[in-house]
Structure formats: C-alpha cells, structure tokens
Design a protein around this motif. Sequence first.
Motif, PDB file in Angstrom:
ATOM      1  N   THR A  62       0.817  -1.219   0.000  1.00 31.42           N
ATOM      2  CA  THR A  62       0.000   0.000   0.000  1.00 31.42           C
ATOM      3  C   THR A  62       0.850   1.268   0.000  1.00 31.42           C
ATOM      4  O   THR A  62       0.370   2.319  -0.417  1.00 31.42           O
ATOM      5  CB  THR A  62      -0.958   0.035   1.203  1.00 31.42           C
ATOM      6  OG1 THR A  62      -0.204  -0.104   2.404  1.00 31.42           O
ATOM      7  CG2 THR A  62      -2.004  -1.053   1.098  1.00 31.42           C
ATOM      8  N   THR A  63       2.100   1.175   0.435  1.00 29.64           N
ATOM      9  CA  THR A  63       2.983   2.352   0.413  1.00 29.64           C
ATOM     10  C   THR A  63       3.243   2.827  -1.010  1.00 29.64           C
ATOM     11  O   THR A  63       3.649   3.961  -1.223  1.00 29.64           O
ATOM     12  CB  THR A  63       4.325   2.049   1.104  1.00 29.64           C
ATOM     13  OG1 THR A  63       4.911   0.898   0.481  1.00 29.64           O
ATOM     14  CG2 THR A  63       4.131   1.802   2.586  1.00 29.64           C
ATOM     15  N   THR A  64       2.998   1.976  -2.015  1.00 34.63           N
ATOM     16  CA  THR A  64       3.201   2.355  -3.414  1.00 34.63           C
ATOM     17  C   THR A  64       1.922   2.868  -4.067  1.00 34.63           C
ATOM     18  O   THR A  64       1.939   3.252  -5.233  1.00 34.63           O
ATOM     19  CB  THR A  64       3.738   1.159  -4.237  1.00 34.63           C
ATOM     20  OG1 THR A  64       2.729   0.150  -4.297  1.00 34.63           O
ATOM     21  CG2 THR A  64       5.018   0.597  -3.636  1.00 34.63           C
ATOM     22  N   ALA A  65       0.826   2.879  -3.320  1.00 31.30           N
ATOM     23  CA  ALA A  65      -0.476   3.270  -3.872  1.00 31.30           C
ATOM     24  C   ALA A  65      -0.605   4.787  -4.011  1.00 31.30           C
ATOM     25  O   ALA A  65       0.040   5.555  -3.295  1.00 31.30           O
ATOM     26  CB  ALA A  65      -1.596   2.757  -2.974  1.00 31.30           C
ATOM     27  N   THR A  66      -1.447   5.187  -4.930  1.00 25.43           N
ATOM     28  CA  THR A  66      -1.885   6.575  -5.050  1.00 25.43           C
ATOM     29  C   THR A  66      -3.401   6.552  -5.056  1.00 25.43           C
ATOM     30  O   THR A  66      -4.018   5.794  -5.815  1.00 25.43           O
ATOM     31  CB  THR A  66      -1.371   7.222  -6.354  1.00 25.43           C
ATOM     32  OG1 THR A  66       0.054   7.180  -6.355  1.00 25.43           O
ATOM     33  CG2 THR A  66      -1.842   8.667  -6.473  1.00 25.43           C
ATOM     34  N   THR A  67      -4.007   7.350  -4.197  1.00 21.47           N
ATOM     35  CA  THR A  67      -5.466   7.426  -4.119  1.00 21.47           C
ATOM     36  C   THR A  67      -5.917   8.670  -4.875  1.00 21.47           C
ATOM     37  O   THR A  67      -5.386   9.761  -4.652  1.00 21.47           O
ATOM     38  CB  THR A  67      -5.922   7.475  -2.649  1.00 21.47           C
ATOM     39  OG1 THR A  67      -5.472   6.285  -1.993  1.00 21.47           O
ATOM     40  CG2 THR A  67      -7.433   7.567  -2.544  1.00 21.47           C
ATOM     41  N   VAL A  68      -6.887   8.503  -5.772  1.00 22.63           N
ATOM     42  CA  VAL A  68      -7.399   9.599  -6.603  1.00 22.63           C
ATOM     43  C   VAL A  68      -8.837   9.884  -6.211  1.00 22.63           C
ATOM     44  O   VAL A  68      -9.653   8.975  -6.094  1.00 22.63           O
ATOM     45  CB  VAL A  68      -7.320   9.224  -8.100  1.00 22.63           C
ATOM     46  CG1 VAL A  68      -7.910  10.344  -8.962  1.00 22.63           C
ATOM     47  CG2 VAL A  68      -5.890   8.912  -8.503  1.00 22.63           C
ATOM     48  N   ARG A  69      -9.127  11.157  -6.009  1.00 23.52           N
ATOM     49  CA  ARG A  69     -10.487  11.609  -5.727  1.00 23.52           C
ATOM     50  C   ARG A  69     -10.772  12.817  -6.622  1.00 23.52           C
ATOM     51  O   ARG A  69      -9.882  13.606  -6.901  1.00 23.52           O
ATOM     52  CB  ARG A  69     -10.635  12.047  -4.273  1.00 23.52           C
ATOM     53  CG  ARG A  69     -10.417  10.980  -3.245  1.00 23.52           C
ATOM     54  CD  ARG A  69     -10.524  11.617  -1.827  1.00 23.52           C
ATOM     55  NE  ARG A  69     -10.224  10.674  -0.795  1.00 23.52           N
ATOM     56  CZ  ARG A  69      -9.013  10.363  -0.345  1.00 23.52           C
ATOM     57  NH1 ARG A  69      -7.943  10.945  -0.859  1.00 23.52           N
ATOM     58  NH2 ARG A  69      -8.828   9.490   0.619  1.00 23.52           N
ATOM     59  N   VAL A  70     -12.020  12.973  -7.031  1.00 25.86           N
ATOM     60  CA  VAL A  70     -12.429  14.175  -7.756  1.00 25.86           C
ATOM     61  C   VAL A  70     -13.498  14.842  -6.925  1.00 25.86           C
ATOM     62  O   VAL A  70     -14.538  14.240  -6.627  1.00 25.86           O
ATOM     63  CB  VAL A  70     -12.941  13.832  -9.172  1.00 25.86           C
ATOM     64  CG1 VAL A  70     -13.431  15.091  -9.875  1.00 25.86           C
ATOM     65  CG2 VAL A  70     -11.857  13.146  -9.989  1.00 25.86           C
ATOM     66  N   ARG A  71     -13.239  16.063  -6.528  1.00 21.89           N
ATOM     67  CA  ARG A  71     -14.171  16.844  -5.710  1.00 21.89           C
ATOM     68  C   ARG A  71     -14.362  18.213  -6.354  1.00 21.89           C
ATOM     69  O   ARG A  71     -13.376  18.906  -6.635  1.00 21.89           O
ATOM     70  CB  ARG A  71     -13.643  17.032  -4.278  1.00 21.89           C
ATOM     71  CG  ARG A  71     -13.386  15.742  -3.516  1.00 21.89           C
ATOM     72  CD  ARG A  71     -14.693  14.990  -3.221  1.00 21.89           C
ATOM     73  NE  ARG A  71     -14.472  13.821  -2.389  1.00 21.89           N
ATOM     74  CZ  ARG A  71     -14.216  12.600  -2.835  1.00 21.89           C
ATOM     75  NH1 ARG A  71     -14.123  12.380  -4.128  1.00 21.89           N
ATOM     76  NH2 ARG A  71     -14.037  11.593  -2.001  1.00 21.89           N
ATOM     77  N   ASP A  72     -15.613  18.567  -6.588  1.00 20.78           N
ATOM     78  CA  ASP A  72     -15.936  19.851  -7.223  1.00 20.78           C
ATOM     79  C   ASP A  72     -15.124  20.064  -8.498  1.00 20.78           C
ATOM     80  O   ASP A  72     -14.606  21.151  -8.754  1.00 20.78           O
ATOM     81  CB  ASP A  72     -15.693  21.013  -6.237  1.00 20.78           C
ATOM     82  CG  ASP A  72     -16.597  20.931  -5.022  1.00 20.78           C
ATOM     83  OD1 ASP A  72     -17.776  20.560  -5.180  1.00 20.78           O
ATOM     84  OD2 ASP A  72     -16.112  21.218  -3.905  1.00 20.78           O
ATOM     85  N   GLY A  73     -14.979  18.997  -9.283  1.00 19.07           N
ATOM     86  CA  GLY A  73     -14.281  19.091 -10.553  1.00 19.07           C
ATOM     87  C   GLY A  73     -12.768  19.099 -10.462  1.00 19.07           C
ATOM     88  O   GLY A  73     -12.088  19.175 -11.474  1.00 19.07           O
ATOM     89  N   LYS A  74     -12.208  19.019  -9.257  1.00 21.35           N
ATOM     90  CA  LYS A  74     -10.758  19.035  -9.087  1.00 21.35           C
ATOM     91  C   LYS A  74     -10.272  17.634  -8.721  1.00 21.35           C
ATOM     92  O   LYS A  74     -10.856  16.968  -7.875  1.00 21.35           O
ATOM     93  CB  LYS A  74     -10.341  20.017  -7.992  1.00 21.35           C
ATOM     94  CG  LYS A  74     -10.629  21.456  -8.343  1.00 21.35           C
ATOM     95  CD  LYS A  74     -10.159  22.384  -7.269  1.00 21.35           C
ATOM     96  CE  LYS A  74     -10.530  23.818  -7.656  1.00 21.35           C
ATOM     97  NZ  LYS A  74     -10.095  24.763  -6.652  1.00 21.35           N
ATOM     98  N   THR A  75      -9.186  17.224  -9.377  1.00 20.43           N
ATOM     99  CA  THR A  75      -8.591  15.920  -9.097  1.00 20.43           C
ATOM    100  C   THR A  75      -7.590  16.075  -7.955  1.00 20.43           C
ATOM    101  O   THR A  75      -6.688  16.913  -8.021  1.00 20.43           O
ATOM    102  CB  THR A  75      -7.876  15.363 -10.342  1.00 20.43           C
ATOM    103  OG1 THR A  75      -8.843  15.266 -11.396  1.00 20.43           O
ATOM    104  CG2 THR A  75      -7.266  14.008 -10.067  1.00 20.43           C
ATOM    105  N   LEU A  76      -7.795  15.277  -6.916  1.00 23.60           N
ATOM    106  CA  LEU A  76      -6.902  15.296  -5.754  1.00 23.60           C
ATOM    107  C   LEU A  76      -6.213  13.939  -5.671  1.00 23.60           C
ATOM    108  O   LEU A  76      -6.859  12.907  -5.761  1.00 23.60           O
ATOM    109  CB  LEU A  76      -7.704  15.541  -4.475  1.00 23.60           C
ATOM    110  CG  LEU A  76      -8.650  16.737  -4.484  1.00 23.60           C
ATOM    111  CD1 LEU A  76      -9.575  16.700  -3.273  1.00 23.60           C
ATOM    112  CD2 LEU A  76      -7.831  18.018  -4.492  1.00 23.60           C
ATOM    113  N   MET A  77      -4.893  13.947  -5.503  1.00 20.93           N
ATOM    114  CA  MET A  77      -4.142  12.705  -5.393  1.00 20.93           C
ATOM    115  C   MET A  77      -3.392  12.675  -4.070  1.00 20.93           C
ATOM    116  O   MET A  77      -2.809  13.674  -3.665  1.00 20.93           O
ATOM    117  CB  MET A  77      -3.177  12.554  -6.557  1.00 20.93           C
ATOM    118  CG  MET A  77      -3.902  12.296  -7.864  1.00 20.93           C
ATOM    119  SD  MET A  77      -2.801  11.985  -9.227  1.00 20.93           S
ATOM    120  CE  MET A  77      -2.341  13.650  -9.654  1.00 20.93           C
ATOM    121  N   THR A  78      -3.440  11.509  -3.427  1.00 21.21           N
ATOM    122  CA  THR A  78      -2.762  11.300  -2.151  1.00 21.21           C
ATOM    123  C   THR A  78      -1.916  10.047  -2.260  1.00 21.21           C
ATOM    124  O   THR A  78      -2.403   9.017  -2.745  1.00 21.21           O
ATOM    125  CB  THR A  78      -3.792  11.110  -1.016  1.00 21.21           C
ATOM    126  OG1 THR A  78      -4.710  12.198  -1.041  1.00 21.21           O
ATOM    127  CG2 THR A  78      -3.121  11.031   0.336  1.00 21.21           C
TER     128      THR A  78
END
Length: 117
Positions: A51-67
């Motif tokens: 999981t340390t190699t994972a990237t989580t992608v979310r889209v909120r209010d049209g903006k892509t957020l990556m963690t």
Amino acid sequence: MQYLLMIYQNEAEYAKNDEATSQKILAEYQAFTQSIVQSGNYKGGDRLRPTTTATTVRVRDGKTLMTDGPFAETREQLAGYYLIEAKDIDAATAIAARIPSARIGSIEVRPIWEHDK
C-alpha cells in the motif's frame, strides 16, 4: 458466473516472514493457481505491491486530488486478487477457502455484475 476473490492480509506481519517461509507461501500460491487453471475456474489474478506504493485519486468539485498511500488505515490490506468463474457462491467460497492467505487473513468474495453485450 464470475467472482472476484480479494485477498486481505496484514502487510507488516507478512513482511516479517523469513525467506524460507516466503518461498513456502509462494509455492502454495503457485500450486493453488495451477489447480484453478486446470479446473477451468481461473480467469485472472495478481499480487499487488504494498500500500505504500499506492496513489489514491479523488475528484471533488471538478478538481482531481491525489494522495500517496492507501485510502484508509486498516488492519488488513488488499494484497491481491483472483477473478474466477464458478457455478454459484458456494463453489466460489469453496475456492476462496483454498487460498493460502485465508489462513492468516481474509478473502472477500464478490460477484461480478454481468452486463448485456
């Protein structure tokens, strides 16, 4: 019907295995995989990187957020999966019970939605 068998286990505990134990587990997985290939149940599957190699992608209010890292902290992490064909949930769970990590973690069995083609 197709089922996704998701393999969950504790990454930190698994990382503590010595080389001999890791090789034994790998051999068990190879034997299991070969058995479901030969039976015709196997459709696909793979081991996942930590999981340390994972990237989580979310889209909120049209903006892509990556963690970097997993979406949530959990005791067990998704370590891999098998996509199988089985006649019903009973057959799918019987196959899942044979996955080596079922002894130390858990296997989530989920039916796949079948789409009209």
